[in-house]
Design a protein around this motif. Structure first.
Motif, PDB file in Angstrom:
ATOM      1  N   VAL A 154      90.757  58.185  -9.934  1.00  0.00           N
ATOM      2  CA  VAL A 154      92.222  58.184  -9.809  1.00  0.00           C
ATOM      3  C   VAL A 154      92.721  56.821  -9.339  1.00  0.00           C
ATOM      4  N   LEU A 155      92.048  56.225  -8.380  1.00  0.00           N
ATOM      5  CA  LEU A 155      92.457  54.909  -7.893  1.00  0.00           C
ATOM      6  C   LEU A 155      92.354  53.861  -9.000  1.00  0.00           C
ATOM      7  N   SER A 156      91.288  53.906  -9.788  1.00  0.00           N
ATOM      8  CA  SER A 156      91.150  52.977 -10.921  1.00  0.00           C
ATOM      9  C   SER A 156      92.263  53.189 -11.938  1.00  0.00           C
ATOM     10  N   LEU A 157      92.536  54.448 -12.245  1.00  0.00           N
ATOM     11  CA  LEU A 157      93.562  54.763 -13.236  1.00  0.00           C
ATOM     12  C   LEU A 157      94.946  54.325 -12.766  1.00  0.00           C
ATOM     13  N   ILE A 158      95.282  54.628 -11.520  1.00  0.00           N
ATOM     14  CA  ILE A 158      96.589  54.233 -10.991  1.00  0.00           C
ATOM     15  C   ILE A 158      96.697  52.713 -10.912  1.00  0.00           C
ATOM     16  N   ALA A 159      95.595  52.044 -10.551  1.00  0.00           N
ATOM     17  CA  ALA A 159      95.614  50.572 -10.499  1.00  0.00           C
ATOM     18  C   ALA A 159      95.929  49.993 -11.873  1.00  0.00           C
ATOM     19  N   MET A 160      95.415  50.630 -12.920  1.00  0.00           N
ATOM     20  CA  MET A 160      95.661  50.118 -14.273  1.00  0.00           C
ATOM     21  C   MET A 160      97.044  50.518 -14.800  1.00  0.00           C
ATOM     22  N   LEU A 161      97.543  51.676 -14.373  1.00  0.00           N
ATOM     23  CA  LEU A 161      98.849  52.145 -14.849  1.00  0.00           C
ATOM     24  C   LEU A 161     100.007  51.596 -14.024  1.00  0.00           C
ATOM     25  N   LEU A 162      99.890  51.689 -12.699  1.00  0.00           N
ATOM     26  CA  LEU A 162     100.962  51.285 -11.781  1.00  0.00           C
ATOM     27  C   LEU A 162     100.380  50.514 -10.598  1.00  0.00           C
ATOM     28  N   PRO A 163      99.968  49.279 -10.813  1.00  0.00           N
ATOM     29  CA  PRO A 163      99.314  48.532  -9.737  1.00  0.00           C
ATOM     30  C   PRO A 163     100.179  48.361  -8.491  1.00  0.00           C
ATOM     31  N   ILE A 164     101.470  48.491  -8.627  1.00  0.00           N
ATOM     32  CA  ILE A 164     102.366  48.335  -7.475  1.00  0.00           C
ATOM     33  C   ILE A 164     102.139  49.434  -6.422  1.00  0.00           C
ATOM     34  N   LEU A 165     101.545  50.557  -6.824  1.00  0.00           N
ATOM     35  CA  LEU A 165     101.274  51.660  -5.897  1.00  0.00           C
ATOM     36  C   LEU A 165      99.975  51.489  -5.113  1.00  0.00           C
ATOM     37  N   VAL A 166      99.172  50.520  -5.471  1.00  0.00           N
ATOM     38  CA  VAL A 166      97.861  50.345  -4.847  1.00  0.00           C
ATOM     39  C   VAL A 166      97.934  50.198  -3.325  1.00  0.00           C
ATOM     40  N   PRO A 167      98.811  49.360  -2.749  1.00  0.00           N
ATOM     41  CA  PRO A 167      98.832  49.251  -1.283  1.00  0.00           C
ATOM     42  C   PRO A 167      99.130  50.580  -0.582  1.00  0.00           C
ATOM     43  N   VAL A 168     100.032  51.360  -1.142  1.00  0.00           N
ATOM     44  CA  VAL A 168     100.348  52.670  -0.542  1.00  0.00           C
ATOM     45  C   VAL A 168      99.130  53.585  -0.614  1.00  0.00           C
ATOM     46  N   LEU A 169      98.482  53.621  -1.767  1.00  0.00           N
ATOM     47  CA  LEU A 169      97.294  54.461  -1.928  1.00  0.00           C
ATOM     48  C   LEU A 169      96.173  54.037  -0.989  1.00  0.00           C
ATOM     49  N   LEU A 170      96.008  52.745  -0.820  1.00  0.00           N
ATOM     50  CA  LEU A 170      94.958  52.273   0.084  1.00  0.00           C
ATOM     51  C   LEU A 170      95.256  52.657   1.528  1.00  0.00           C
ATOM     52  N   GLY A 171      96.510  52.600   1.913  1.00  0.00           N
ATOM     53  CA  GLY A 171      96.886  53.043   3.256  1.00  0.00           C
ATOM     54  C   GLY A 171      96.567  54.512   3.459  1.00  0.00           C
ATOM     55  N   LEU A 172      96.910  55.333   2.494  1.00  0.00           N
ATOM     56  CA  LEU A 172      96.602  56.766   2.572  1.00  0.00           C
ATOM     57  C   LEU A 172      95.095  57.008   2.561  1.00  0.00           C
ATOM     58  N   LEU A 173      94.394  56.246   1.779  1.00  0.00           N
ATOM     59  CA  LEU A 173      92.949  56.383   1.685  1.00  0.00           C
ATOM     60  C   LEU A 173      92.272  56.038   3.006  1.00  0.00           C
ATOM     61  N   ILE A 174      92.676  54.946   3.609  1.00  0.00           N
ATOM     62  CA  ILE A 174      92.100  54.540   4.898  1.00  0.00           C
ATOM     63  C   ILE A 174      92.358  55.608   5.944  1.00  0.00           C
ATOM     64  N   TRP A 175      93.563  56.128   5.977  1.00  0.00           N
ATOM     65  CA  TRP A 175      93.901  57.180   6.929  1.00  0.00           C
ATOM     66  C   TRP A 175      93.044  58.425   6.673  1.00  0.00           C
ATOM     67  N   GLY A 176      92.880  58.819   5.414  1.00  0.00           N
ATOM     68  CA  GLY A 176      92.104  60.008   5.075  1.00  0.00           C
ATOM     69  C   GLY A 176      90.636  59.872   5.435  1.00  0.00           C
TER      70      GLY A 176
END
Length: 191
Positions: A154-176
């Protein structure tokens, strides 16, 4: 600005995904480049990533890695070995997406973005895997492995589709990951 920002975010997302799985993000990047999907262009020095040979090799390596990670003891060995292989894969993935830069600058950008990101995620993943092994006698490891597969995809797919969301996803990932690791490390209270 687009020369740096979008490739940097894409590279960051692929590097983070590589922190969980060495080959899956590279396979997805290879497929996108090979089949000319999602507007993914590779730097000329990384064109080999989108070749048919690389696509086949990465597909085989991905299947082997995903299946091997479900086997007790092998999963922990892969996790430790991944602390070396995952940053290398991340450097390749991150450097490859800087299509408009000269090859040496793209490689340096890949090194700066890819290696630390994948190493941090891989280190957290190794810690989580160790805590899971101790806290659940390894029973939860296959479930965690499948979750890591899904997160990497999912992270790879979102990075390729909407790279602007990557920092938010990484923040959520680190927290999780932090929450899961502390949950497994918590000692039961004395009765």
């Amino acid at each position: 600005m687009e020369t740096w920002v979008l490739p940097a975010l894409l590279g960051l997302g692929l590097a983070a995904a590589s922190g969980f799985r060495t080959f899956l993000p590279l396979l997805m990047l290879s497929g996108a480049a090979h089949f000319e999907l999602l507007g993914i262009d590779l730097n000329s020095s990384f064109d080999w990533v989108g070749s048919t040979g690389a696509l086949v090799a990465l597909a085989i390596a991905t299947v082997v890695e995903l299946l091997a990670d479900l086997i007790p003891v092998v999963d922990n060995v892969l996790s430790v070995v991944g602390n070396v292989t995952r940053p290398i894969a991340a450097v390749i993935a991150a450097g490859a997406v800087f299509a408009s830069l000269d090859p040496s600058t793209a490689a340096i950008a890949g090194l700066i973005i890819g290696a630390p990101t994948a190493l941090a995620i891989s280190g957290a993943q190794t810690s989580l895997r160790g805590a899971s092994t101790v806290g659940t006698a390894g029973v939860a490891n296959p479930v965690i492995s499948v979750l890591e597969d899904i997160v990497s995809f999912v992270l790879s797919l979102i990075a390729m589709l909407l790279p602007i969301l990557v920092p938010v996803l990484l923040g959520l990932l680190i927290w999780g990951v932090w929450r899961l690791t502390t949950r497994f490390r918590r000692k039961p209270s004395p009765a």
